[in-house]
Structure formats: C-alpha cells, structure tokens
Design an enzyme around this catalytic site. Structure first.
Site, PDB file in Angstrom:
ATOM      1  CG  HIS A 244      30.263  -5.572  -7.289  1.00  0.00           C
ATOM      2  ND1 HIS A 244      31.103  -5.160  -6.276  1.00  0.00           N
ATOM      3  CD2 HIS A 244      30.725  -4.951  -8.410  1.00  0.00           C
ATOM      4  CE1 HIS A 244      32.030  -4.344  -6.744  1.00  0.00           C
ATOM      5  NE2 HIS A 244      31.815  -4.185  -8.041  1.00  0.00           N
TER       6      HIS A 244
ATOM      7  NE  ARG B 245      36.847  -8.175  -6.927  1.00  0.00           N
ATOM      8  CZ  ARG B 245      36.969  -7.220  -7.830  1.00  0.00           C
ATOM      9  NH1 ARG B 245      37.430  -7.504  -9.037  1.00  0.00           N
ATOM     10  NH2 ARG B 245      36.636  -5.970  -7.551  1.00  0.00           N
TER      11      ARG B 245
ATOM     12  CG  HIS C 110      -0.235  -0.379   2.493  1.00  0.00           C
ATOM     13  ND1 HIS C 110       0.105  -1.681   2.795  1.00  0.00           N
ATOM     14  CD2 HIS C 110       0.232   0.377   3.514  1.00  0.00           C
ATOM     15  CE1 HIS C 110       0.738  -1.716   3.966  1.00  0.00           C
ATOM     16  NE2 HIS C 110       0.841  -0.474   4.413  1.00  0.00           N
TER      17      HIS C 110
HETATM   18  O1  LIG Z   1       8.643  -1.137   3.938  1.00  0.00           O
HETATM   19  C1  LIG Z   1       8.065  -1.993   4.535  1.00  0.00           C
HETATM   20  C2  LIG Z   1       8.788  -3.107   5.203  1.00  0.00           C
HETATM   21  O2  LIG Z   1      10.164  -2.877   5.180  1.00  0.00           O
HETATM   22  C3  LIG Z   1       6.572  -1.991   4.582  1.00  0.00           C
HETATM   23  O3  LIG Z   1       6.069  -1.234   3.523  1.00  0.00           O
HETATM   24  C4  LIG Z   1       6.095  -1.420   5.906  1.00  0.00           C
HETATM   25  O4  LIG Z   1       6.653  -2.101   7.017  1.00  0.00           O
HETATM   26  C5  LIG Z   1       4.576  -1.485   5.986  1.00  0.00           C
HETATM   27  O5  LIG Z   1       4.151  -0.858   7.197  1.00  0.00           O
HETATM   28  P1  LIG Z   1       2.697  -0.257   7.363  1.00  0.00           P
HETATM   29  O6  LIG Z   1       1.737  -1.412   7.283  1.00  0.00           O
HETATM   30  O7  LIG Z   1       2.732   0.400   8.715  1.00  0.00           O
HETATM   31  O8  LIG Z   1       2.479   0.727   6.235  1.00  0.00           O
END
Ligand SMILES: O=C(CO)[C@H](O)[C@H](O)COP(=O)(O)O
Length: 150
Positions: A98, A132, A9
């Site tokens: 990399h 590498r 979202h």
């Molecule tokens: O970036 C994120 C995880 O790293 C998520 O988008 C985030 O944690 C979602 O949080 P919320 O439901 O409070 O919007």
C-alpha cells in the site's frame, strides 16, 4: 537489489545479522554504519540512508534503532522517502503493497533477529498494488511539496 543499511548503537548486531542474510540472498548491501556500539545520534544516519535512496545509489534502505520510532520520523523528513516502521510481517506486507515504502525501519529492542529477517524478506518481495494506493502516494507527494489537500 542494492540496499543501504544503517543502525544506531542499539541495532549493530541486528544490522550484522540482516547484512549476512541479505548478502546470502544475493543483494548488494552497503553498510553505512554505525560500526560499533558507541552511542550515536540517529538522525544523521537516517538522512544518509534516505539520501542513498533518493539519489539512486541504493534502491532501498533499511534503518535499525532501539524502537525505530525516531528513525522513522527522521527518515520521513527526507523528501522522496517513504519509511515504514514494521514490527510484524503483516505490517511489512502492507508497507510495500500500500505505501510503497523505500526505507524499512526496525527496532532491535522490539523484535528478534529472526523476526527481522522474516519482516525484511516480506517487505522486499511484496509488490506495490498501485491503483487507489498510487493516488494516495500522489497526495502524500503533494503534501511534501507544501500543497494543501484540504
Ligand atoms: O529507537 C530509537 C529512537 O526511536 C533510538 O535507538 C533510541 O531512542 C536511542 O536511545 P539511547 O541513546 O538511549 O540508546
């Protein structure tokens, strides 16, 4: 290039911005959702994008969250996925050169849509350096198979 893109979202608007740009650049974009700003959990979305890539339906994946940290962790749980959280052009360049990442993770609360385009552009066009770095990817693949490198 066939690119599967997804966002929780927090990343809906950045996903739309990137999709417009990628399409204009000639990429074939598969928007895997989410499609509205209703709160969703991101791990299923990350699993879906990862599977699109490892099963060959997409050549690369892009996942957008709020910060992207959890998305990177989730994507990297899918065998064969090397997901890189890139919040600068430099990180995107190294991620491709990399780490040969096949999923790019972005945080819509961290960077602007314009920065996301610059980062995605660099990530898509920077070639893997091999040598590498290939040896290290082989070692990461061995870790994924449960082998001990120590
Ligand atoms: O970036 C994120 C995880 O790293 C998520 O988008 C985030 O944690 C979602 O949080 P919320 O439901 O409070 O919007």
């Amino acid at each position: 290039m066939r690119i599967a893109i997804g966002a929780d979202h927090n990343g809906i608007s950045m996903k739309a911005h990137l999709t417009r740009w990628l399409t204009a650049e000639g990429h074939e974009v598969d928007d895997r959702g989410a499609h509205d700003t209703e709160v969703v959990d991101y791990p299923p979305l990350c699993a879906d994008i990862g599977r699109q890539v490892v099963e060959g339906r997409a050549e690369r994946g892009i996942v957008i969250g709020g910060t992207g940290g959890g998305e990177a962790i989730a994507c990297n749980k899918i065998r064969g996925i090397r997901a890189g959280l890139c919040h600068s052009v430099f990180l995107a360049e190294i991620s491709s050169a990399h780490n040969k990442t096949n999923v790019l993770v972005l945080g819509a609360k961290v960077i602007s849509p314009a920065e996301a385009v610059e980062i995605a552009s660099t990530w898509l066009t920077t070639p893997f350096k091999g040598e590498r770095h290939q040896q290290r990817l082989d070692q990461i693949a061995a870790l994924e198979r449960g082998e001990s490198l120590a």
